[in-house]
Design an enzyme around this catalytic site. Structure first.
Site, mmCIF file in Angstrom:
data_model
loop_
_atom_site.group_PDB
_atom_site.id
_atom_site.type_symbol
_atom_site.label_atom_id
_atom_site.label_comp_id
_atom_site.label_asym_id
_atom_site.label_seq_id
_atom_site.Cartn_x
_atom_site.Cartn_y
_atom_site.Cartn_z
ATOM 1 N N TRP A 144 45.461 30.607 -48.862
ATOM 2 C CA TRP A 144 46.368 31.695 -49.236
ATOM 3 C C TRP A 144 46.607 32.701 -48.116
ATOM 4 O O TRP A 144 47.583 33.453 -48.163
ATOM 5 C CB TRP A 144 45.817 32.443 -50.452
ATOM 6 C CG TRP A 144 44.394 32.917 -50.289
ATOM 7 C CD1 TRP A 144 43.273 32.296 -50.738
ATOM 8 C CD2 TRP A 144 43.949 34.093 -49.607
ATOM 9 N NE1 TRP A 144 42.146 33.011 -50.379
ATOM 10 C CE2 TRP A 144 42.543 34.122 -49.683
ATOM 11 C CE3 TRP A 144 44.602 35.135 -48.949
ATOM 12 C CZ2 TRP A 144 41.774 35.141 -49.123
ATOM 13 C CZ3 TRP A 144 43.847 36.151 -48.381
ATOM 14 C CH2 TRP A 144 42.448 36.145 -48.475
ATOM 15 N N ASN A 145 45.742 32.749 -47.100
ATOM 16 C CA ASN A 145 45.844 33.864 -46.154
ATOM 17 C C ASN A 145 46.964 33.708 -45.125
ATOM 18 O O ASN A 145 47.439 34.692 -44.570
ATOM 19 C CB ASN A 145 44.498 34.129 -45.472
ATOM 20 C CG ASN A 145 43.949 32.930 -44.735
ATOM 21 O OD1 ASN A 145 44.346 31.790 -44.978
ATOM 22 N ND2 ASN A 145 43.013 33.172 -43.835
ATOM 23 N N LYS A 168 49.446 20.612 -50.709
ATOM 24 C CA LYS A 168 48.975 21.420 -51.831
ATOM 25 C C LYS A 168 48.650 22.815 -51.305
ATOM 26 O O LYS A 168 47.644 23.028 -50.642
ATOM 27 C CB LYS A 168 47.723 20.829 -52.479
ATOM 28 C CG LYS A 168 47.257 21.658 -53.684
ATOM 29 C CD LYS A 168 45.772 21.512 -53.938
ATOM 30 C CE LYS A 168 45.276 22.561 -54.947
ATOM 31 N NZ LYS A 168 45.425 23.949 -54.465
ATOM 32 N N PRO A 169 49.500 23.808 -51.613
ATOM 33 C CA PRO A 169 49.200 25.180 -51.206
ATOM 34 C C PRO A 169 48.260 25.848 -52.203
ATOM 35 O O PRO A 169 48.004 25.319 -53.290
ATOM 36 C CB PRO A 169 50.571 25.848 -51.232
ATOM 37 C CG PRO A 169 51.285 25.141 -52.350
ATOM 38 C CD PRO A 169 50.780 23.709 -52.323
ATOM 39 N N GLY A 221 40.045 25.888 -45.242
ATOM 40 C CA GLY A 221 39.426 26.626 -46.329
ATOM 41 C C GLY A 221 37.956 26.862 -46.063
ATOM 42 O O GLY A 221 37.518 26.909 -44.908
ATOM 43 N N SER A 222 37.188 26.981 -47.119
ATOM 44 C CA SER A 222 35.771 27.313 -46.985
ATOM 45 C C SER A 222 34.959 26.128 -46.486
ATOM 46 O O SER A 222 35.317 24.959 -46.710
ATOM 47 C CB SER A 222 35.205 27.783 -48.327
ATOM 48 O OG SER A 222 35.056 26.684 -49.215
ATOM 49 N N GLU A 243 39.423 22.740 -40.921
ATOM 50 C CA GLU A 243 39.374 24.057 -40.274
ATOM 51 C C GLU A 243 38.739 24.981 -41.289
ATOM 52 O O GLU A 243 39.354 25.355 -42.279
ATOM 53 C CB GLU A 243 40.785 24.500 -39.881
ATOM 54 C CG GLU A 243 40.774 25.591 -38.824
ATOM 55 C CD GLU A 243 40.918 26.975 -39.418
ATOM 56 O OE1 GLU A 243 39.870 27.671 -39.515
ATOM 57 O OE2 GLU A 243 42.032 27.364 -39.767
ATOM 58 N N LEU A 244 37.473 25.340 -41.032
ATOM 59 C CA LEU A 244 36.649 25.979 -42.043
ATOM 60 C C LEU A 244 36.346 27.431 -41.683
ATOM 61 O O LEU A 244 37.156 28.096 -41.061
ATOM 62 C CB LEU A 244 35.380 25.154 -42.251
ATOM 63 C CG LEU A 244 35.632 23.656 -42.498
ATOM 64 C CD1 LEU A 244 34.333 22.890 -42.615
ATOM 65 C CD2 LEU A 244 36.494 23.447 -43.734
ATOM 66 N N GLU A 378 30.340 35.615 -43.518
ATOM 67 C CA GLU A 378 31.718 35.909 -43.126
ATOM 68 C C GLU A 378 32.277 37.033 -43.997
ATOM 69 O O GLU A 378 32.087 37.043 -45.203
ATOM 70 C CB GLU A 378 32.577 34.654 -43.271
ATOM 71 C CG GLU A 378 34.003 34.817 -42.798
ATOM 72 C CD GLU A 378 34.797 33.526 -42.860
ATOM 73 O OE1 GLU A 378 35.856 33.461 -42.211
ATOM 74 O OE2 GLU A 378 34.361 32.580 -43.553
ATOM 75 N N GLU A 455 44.153 21.658 -34.343
ATOM 76 C CA GLU A 455 45.566 21.809 -34.664
ATOM 77 C C GLU A 455 46.228 22.531 -33.507
ATOM 78 O O GLU A 455 45.623 23.391 -32.872
ATOM 79 C CB GLU A 455 45.742 22.596 -35.967
ATOM 80 C CG GLU A 455 45.194 21.855 -37.180
ATOM 81 C CD GLU A 455 45.316 22.619 -38.480
ATOM 82 O OE1 GLU A 455 45.320 21.966 -39.533
ATOM 83 O OE2 GLU A 455 45.404 23.865 -38.437
#
Length: 474
Positions: A144-145, A168-169, A221-222, A243-244, A378, A455
């Site tokens: 979402w960010n 999938k957003p 995400g996490s 990408e965590l 975090e 990426e």
């Protein structure tokens, strides 16, 4: 949802509310799909794959250039949608849209640079050719960010490589994805080349990891969820890009330009109100400049304008939801309980114009130690923990004391120190006297538990390609 070139309701007819995090108001109800919808989208991508993979690089590039131009023409509206659903200030949202568009344009060029090789033969009357082919159907899950640029950063290289995609957003910020897919439709992208599924994370991701035709999963995400994806994908040997989390150190040495360092920290830390995986989470300042650094930082923090991102001049918006607000407060309270001192901020904003939103004051903590949650976990919020250090070795050792390794930042005028410290930092990206690390032409990704793969740039294209050897004998 957008599947096989059609706008569809969820198979079960369910819908999900989207709320403005600055005001709490309902701004949309969107389709909320599940297993059947994900299967339909994957099947559409499967049918489209042979045709899309066989297209020439020039044709794929032309589609991407058309999409880029349409994004640029509509950038102001797209930015407003992003601000309404995610909360970041409008100017910042516009920068994200333009950044996302840059990925589309970059990979339009990269589509024409998928080169093979001719290798030296081992025998007479033989030729060894190495060719590169699209990996297949890609399932991409975005957070979402960065609801716009995260999609283009995954989708553009996948399409450039000849893959078909299901996106999938986050259900918290689906409107930017919907607006982007409206652009894909307007650009005439072939049906099934890109598909949009919004809904139940468990059901949709279950299809992604179990469907035989999905050959690549790209997830941002996490770390916890990323590890689950990796474990599940391993059962069918799917390729994964993850990408965590991040827990970025920001190191200020005594020879640094203090004003430059403070400005860099504010720009970095308050981008998206601290809700980025690359923002500074632990700020290490050499002891003999700590007081000066703190004074300059405190003065500038007090000048930040907090509010609804749609309003002119706002620099710091809301957090995404109440749970995020609570988590920030827990970290601050834990730090104070264990001996930290609040220099600025420290509280949620709940009165007046802030009453219905998810606002937290920009906050500075001093005397932060390793026993505190904010040192170990975090922080997705506007809190700056200041940690003093004396020696270069001490700074590097404390900076590396985390399972994460995404981004790090160093401020110094000493070239030797720059090289020594950056060599020792266990992070995939290191900013020296600057905090920008997300460039379309450069690899974005981390070490350790911050993920796998990259990426951006030519490196991001590699993630969607397979190598094939042709041994030709004549």
């Amino acid at each position: 949802m957008f599947i096989d070139g059609e706008w569809l309701e969820a198979a079960k007819g369910e819908r999900h509310p989207v709320r403005n995090p600055a005001t709490g108001e309902l701004i949309a109800n969107v389709a909320f799909g599940g297993e059947k919808d994900a299967e339909r989208a994957v099947n559409a991508a499967e049918r489209a794959f042979p045709h899309w993979a066989a297209e020439t690089a020039e044709i794929r590039a032309d589609y991407l250039i058309t999409i880029y131009n349409l994004i640029m023409e509509d950038a102001d509206r797209l930015a407003k949608i992003l601000t309404m659903e995610e909360g970041k200030p409008l100017a910042e949202a516009k920068r994200e849209v333009l950044w996302g568009a840059e990925y589309v344009l970059w990979y339009a060029g990269e589509a024409k640079r998928i080169y093979g090789e001719i290798l030296p033969s081992s025998e007479q009357n033989q030729q060894l050719l190495v060719q590169r082919y699209p990996v297949g159907i890609v399932a991409a899950i975005t957070p979402w960010n960065f609801p716009f640029s995260m999609i283009t950063r995954k989708l553009a290289p996948a399409l450039a490589a000849g893959c078909t995609v299901v996106i999938k957003p986050s259900p918290e910020t689906p409107l930017s994805a919907i607006a982007l897919f409206e652009i894909f439709e307007k650009a005439g992208l072939p049906h099934g080349a890109a598909n949009l599924v919004i809904g139940n994370a468990k059901e949709i991701s279950g299809v992604f990891v179990n469907h035989d035709k999905v050959r690549k999963i790209s997830f941002t995400g996490s770390a916890q969820i990323g590890k689950q994806f990796m474990e599940q994908a391993a059962k069918k040997l799917k390729k994964v890009s993850l990408e965590l989390g991040g827990h970025a150190p920001f190191i200020v040495f005594d020879d640094a330009d203090i004003d430059l360092a403070v400005d860099g920290l504010i720009q970095n830390k308050f981008q998206n109100n601290g809700q980025t995986c690359t923002c500074a989470n632990r700020v290490f300042v050499q002891k003999n400049v700590l007081e000066q650094f703190t004074d300059v930082l405190t003065d500038k923090i007090k000048e930040l304008k907090i509010g609804n991102g749609i309003e002119k001049g706002v620099e710091v918006g809301p957090l995404i939801h109440k749970a995020a607000l609570s988590q920030v407060q827990i970290q601050v309270e834990d730090a104070v309980h264990k001996g930290a001192e609040i220099i600025a901020g420290g509280n949620p904003l709940r009165n007046g114009v802030y009453k219905k939103g998810n606002f937290f004051e920009p906050t500075i903590l001093c005397d932060v130690t390793q026993e505190m949650k904010i040192f170990q976990e975090e922080t997705f919020g506007p809190v700056i923990p200041l940690i003093p250090f004396e020696t270069e070795d001490e700074a590097v050792e404390q900076a590396n004391e985390t399972v994460y390794g995404l981004a790090a930042y160093v401020y110094t005028k000493n070239l030797g120190r720059t090289i020594r410290v950056s060599d020792r930092l266990e992070f995939g990206m290191v900013g020296i006297n600057g905090t920008k690390v997300g460039y379309v032409q450069a690899p974005f990704g981390g070490m350790k538990e911050s993920g796998i793969g990259r990426e951006g740039g030519k490196y991001g294209l590699d993630e969607f390609l397979e190598y094939k050897l042709l041994n030709i004998n004549f």
